[in-house]
Design a protein around this motif. Structure first.
Motif, PDB file in Angstrom:
ATOM      1  N   ALA A  28       0.832  -1.202   0.000  1.00 17.02           N
ATOM      2  CA  ALA A  28       0.000   0.000   0.000  1.00 17.02           C
ATOM      3  C   ALA A  28       0.868   1.255   0.000  1.00 17.02           C
ATOM      4  O   ALA A  28       0.617   2.201  -0.756  1.00 17.02           O
ATOM      5  CB  ALA A  28      -0.935  -0.011   1.211  1.00 17.02           C
ATOM      6  N   LEU A  29       1.876   1.275   0.836  1.00 13.29           N
ATOM      7  CA  LEU A  29       2.754   2.435   0.914  1.00 13.29           C
ATOM      8  C   LEU A  29       3.536   2.635  -0.382  1.00 13.29           C
ATOM      9  O   LEU A  29       3.667   3.769  -0.862  1.00 13.29           O
ATOM     10  CB  LEU A  29       3.698   2.298   2.109  1.00 13.29           C
ATOM     11  N   GLN A  64      10.940  -6.394  10.852  1.00 10.00           N
ATOM     12  CA  GLN A  64      10.406  -5.781   9.630  1.00 10.00           C
ATOM     13  C   GLN A  64       9.357  -4.716   9.935  1.00 10.00           C
ATOM     14  O   GLN A  64       9.269  -3.700   9.243  1.00 10.00           O
ATOM     15  CB  GLN A  64       9.857  -6.854   8.693  1.00 10.00           C
ATOM     16  N   TRP A  65       8.549  -4.930  10.984  1.00  6.41           N
ATOM     17  CA  TRP A  65       7.607  -3.884  11.399  1.00  6.41           C
ATOM     18  C   TRP A  65       8.367  -2.633  11.829  1.00  6.41           C
ATOM     19  O   TRP A  65       7.979  -1.509  11.514  1.00  6.41           O
ATOM     20  CB  TRP A  65       6.704  -4.367  12.533  1.00  6.41           C
ATOM     21  N   LYS A  66       9.449  -2.818  12.569  1.00  8.01           N
ATOM     22  CA  LYS A  66      10.243  -1.681  13.032  1.00  8.01           C
ATOM     23  C   LYS A  66      10.853  -0.912  11.863  1.00  8.01           C
ATOM     24  O   LYS A  66      10.872   0.324  11.858  1.00  8.01           O
ATOM     25  CB  LYS A  66      11.339  -2.163  13.983  1.00  8.01           C
ATOM     26  N   ILE A  67      11.351  -1.648  10.888  1.00  7.59           N
ATOM     27  CA  ILE A  67      11.939  -1.022   9.703  1.00  7.59           C
ATOM     28  C   ILE A  67      10.876  -0.230   8.947  1.00  7.59           C
ATOM     29  O   ILE A  67      11.110   0.907   8.532  1.00  7.59           O
ATOM     30  CB  ILE A  67      12.600  -2.088   8.805  1.00  7.59           C
ATOM     31  N   LEU A  68       9.700  -0.814   8.780  1.00  8.98           N
ATOM     32  CA  LEU A  68       8.607  -0.130   8.088  1.00  8.98           C
ATOM     33  C   LEU A  68       8.237   1.159   8.813  1.00  8.98           C
ATOM     34  O   LEU A  68       8.071   2.213   8.189  1.00  8.98           O
ATOM     35  CB  LEU A  68       7.388  -1.045   7.983  1.00  8.98           C
ATOM     36  N   ALA A  69       8.111   1.090  10.125  1.00  7.28           N
ATOM     37  CA  ALA A  69       7.737   2.274  10.912  1.00  7.28           C
ATOM     38  C   ALA A  69       8.767   3.386  10.755  1.00  7.28           C
ATOM     39  O   ALA A  69       8.408   4.560  10.612  1.00  7.28           O
ATOM     40  CB  ALA A  69       7.571   1.898  12.378  1.00  7.28           C
ATOM     41  N   ALA A  70      10.033   3.031  10.776  1.00  9.98           N
ATOM     42  CA  ALA A  70      11.087   4.026  10.641  1.00  9.98           C
ATOM     43  C   ALA A  70      11.117   4.625   9.238  1.00  9.98           C
ATOM     44  O   ALA A  70      11.258   5.840   9.076  1.00  9.98           O
ATOM     45  CB  ALA A  70      12.442   3.405  10.974  1.00  9.98           C
ATOM     46  N   LYS A  71      10.967   3.798   8.247  1.00  3.73           N
ATOM     47  CA  LYS A  71      11.062   4.253   6.857  1.00  3.73           C
ATOM     48  C   LYS A  71       9.899   5.153   6.460  1.00  3.73           C
ATOM     49  O   LYS A  71      10.088   6.151   5.772  1.00  3.73           O
ATOM     50  CB  LYS A  71      11.127   3.044   5.925  1.00  3.73           C
ATOM     51  N   TYR A  72       8.685   4.800   6.900  1.00  2.00           N
ATOM     52  CA  TYR A  72       7.486   5.518   6.459  1.00  2.00           C
ATOM     53  C   TYR A  72       6.825   6.360   7.555  1.00  2.00           C
ATOM     54  O   TYR A  72       5.776   6.937   7.319  1.00  2.00           O
ATOM     55  CB  TYR A  72       6.464   4.525   5.900  1.00  2.00           C
ATOM     56  N   PRO A 107       9.599   0.944  18.009  1.00  2.00           N
ATOM     57  CA  PRO A 107       8.793   2.144  18.097  1.00  2.00           C
ATOM     58  C   PRO A 107       7.338   1.887  18.483  1.00  2.00           C
ATOM     59  O   PRO A 107       6.481   2.733  18.269  1.00  2.00           O
ATOM     60  CB  PRO A 107       8.853   2.691  16.671  1.00  2.00           C
ATOM     61  N   PHE A 108       7.049   0.712  19.056  1.00  2.00           N
ATOM     62  CA  PHE A 108       5.673   0.389  19.444  1.00  2.00           C
ATOM     63  C   PHE A 108       5.247   1.285  20.602  1.00  2.00           C
ATOM     64  O   PHE A 108       6.020   1.532  21.522  1.00  2.00           O
ATOM     65  CB  PHE A 108       5.559  -1.079  19.865  1.00  2.00           C
ATOM     66  N   ILE A 109       4.000   1.758  20.528  1.00  2.00           N
ATOM     67  CA  ILE A 109       3.441   2.579  21.592  1.00  2.00           C
ATOM     68  C   ILE A 109       2.125   1.958  22.047  1.00  2.00           C
ATOM     69  O   ILE A 109       1.515   1.172  21.321  1.00  2.00           O
ATOM     70  CB  ILE A 109       3.215   4.040  21.135  1.00  2.00           C
ATOM     71  N   MET A 110       1.714   2.320  23.237  1.00  2.00           N
ATOM     72  CA  MET A 110       0.443   1.826  23.759  1.00  2.00           C
ATOM     73  C   MET A 110      -0.655   2.840  23.460  1.00  2.00           C
ATOM     74  O   MET A 110      -0.434   4.048  23.503  1.00  2.00           O
ATOM     75  CB  MET A 110       0.533   1.591  25.267  1.00  2.00           C
ATOM     76  N   GLY A 111      -1.819   2.313  23.147  1.00  2.00           N
ATOM     77  CA  GLY A 111      -2.976   3.157  22.880  1.00  2.00           C
ATOM     78  C   GLY A 111      -4.234   2.379  23.200  1.00  2.00           C
ATOM     79  O   GLY A 111      -4.180   1.202  23.552  1.00  2.00           O
ATOM     80  N   GLY A 112      -5.351   3.019  23.053  1.00  2.01           N
ATOM     81  CA  GLY A 112      -6.615   2.365  23.356  1.00  2.01           C
ATOM     82  C   GLY A 112      -7.497   2.238  22.136  1.00  2.01           C
ATOM     83  O   GLY A 112      -7.184   2.740  21.059  1.00  2.01           O
ATOM     84  N   LEU A 113      -8.616   1.575  22.349  1.00  2.00           N
ATOM     85  CA  LEU A 113      -9.573   1.420  21.256  1.00  2.00           C
ATOM     86  C   LEU A 113     -10.125   2.771  20.810  1.00  2.00           C
ATOM     87  O   LEU A 113     -10.521   2.930  19.662  1.00  2.00           O
ATOM     88  CB  LEU A 113     -10.714   0.490  21.673  1.00  2.00           C
ATOM     89  N   GLY A 114     -10.123   3.742  21.697  1.00  2.00           N
ATOM     90  CA  GLY A 114     -10.557   5.089  21.330  1.00  2.00           C
ATOM     91  C   GLY A 114      -9.699   5.666  20.216  1.00  2.00           C
ATOM     92  O   GLY A 114     -10.206   6.330  19.309  1.00  2.00           O
ATOM     93  N   GLU A 115      -8.401   5.403  20.279  1.00  2.00           N
ATOM     94  CA  GLU A 115      -7.503   5.866  19.215  1.00  2.00           C
ATOM     95  C   GLU A 115      -7.806   5.178  17.897  1.00  2.00           C
ATOM     96  O   GLU A 115      -7.735   5.796  16.832  1.00  2.00           O
ATOM     97  CB  GLU A 115      -6.052   5.629  19.611  1.00  2.00           C
ATOM     98  N   LEU A 116      -8.152   3.899  17.979  1.00  2.00           N
ATOM     99  CA  LEU A 116      -8.529   3.175  16.764  1.00  2.00           C
ATOM    100  C   LEU A 116      -9.785   3.789  16.158  1.00  2.00           C
ATOM    101  O   LEU A 116      -9.839   4.054  14.958  1.00  2.00           O
ATOM    102  CB  LEU A 116      -8.745   1.693  17.069  1.00  2.00           C
ATOM    103  N   VAL A 117     -10.785   4.033  16.986  1.00  2.00           N
ATOM    104  CA  VAL A 117     -12.047   4.603  16.497  1.00  2.00           C
ATOM    105  C   VAL A 117     -11.815   5.995  15.901  1.00  2.00           C
ATOM    106  O   VAL A 117     -12.338   6.315  14.828  1.00  2.00           O
ATOM    107  CB  VAL A 117     -13.096   4.648  17.627  1.00  2.00           C
TER     108      VAL A 117
END
Length: 129
Positions: A28-29, A64-72, A107-117
């Motif tokens: 997608a990116l 690979q998730w970490k690399i993707l997060a850093a790159k994009y 680079p993982f962070i914590m969030g809640g379902l509110g952030e998803l919504v």
């Protein structure tokens, strides 16, 4: 171009969900779409632990998730409730609860379902794996 939120419900290993989500996100990116965030939910939170040690000849999906997060500059967000129930602990949660260890890596962070919504409101599509 479309705006996506990617939701990963499967663990890093033992399921193809994470790898499929990663490959979809990369495609997608590369196609010019925007990924607002990747939201790790249910067993998907296992993708964020620093304690995964795949063999040197195995695909390291967590890296690979970490690399993707850093790159994009794509935020990788764990559902905090799902994570805590599964022993996936961020440094701040460990400190607030008197724990001496944590296992969530950057680079993982914590969030809640509110952030998803909230993110869904600005996205064109929510894609779940």
């Amino acid at each position: 171009m479309s705006k996506f939120i990617i939701q990963v419900n499967g663990p890093a290993y033992g399921s193809s969900a994470s790898v499929n989500a990663l490959r979809f996100t990369q495609a997608a990116l590369l196609s010019g779409h925007q990924v607002i965030c990747v939201f790790f939910y249910q067993d998907g939170v296992y993708n964020s632990t620093e304690l995964n040690l795949p063999a040197s000849d195995e695909y390291d999906v967590v890296q690979q998730w970490k690399i993707l997060a850093a790159k994009y500059q794509v935020p990788l967000v764990n559902c905090v409730s799902a994570a805590l129930r599964r022993g996936i602990i961020a440094q701040q949660d460990a400190q607030e609860n008197g724990l001496s260890h944590w296992n969530v890596g950057q680079p993982f962070i914590m969030g809640g379902l509110g952030e998803l919504v909230t993110g869904i409101e600005s996205a064109d599509r929510l894609i779940c794996f």
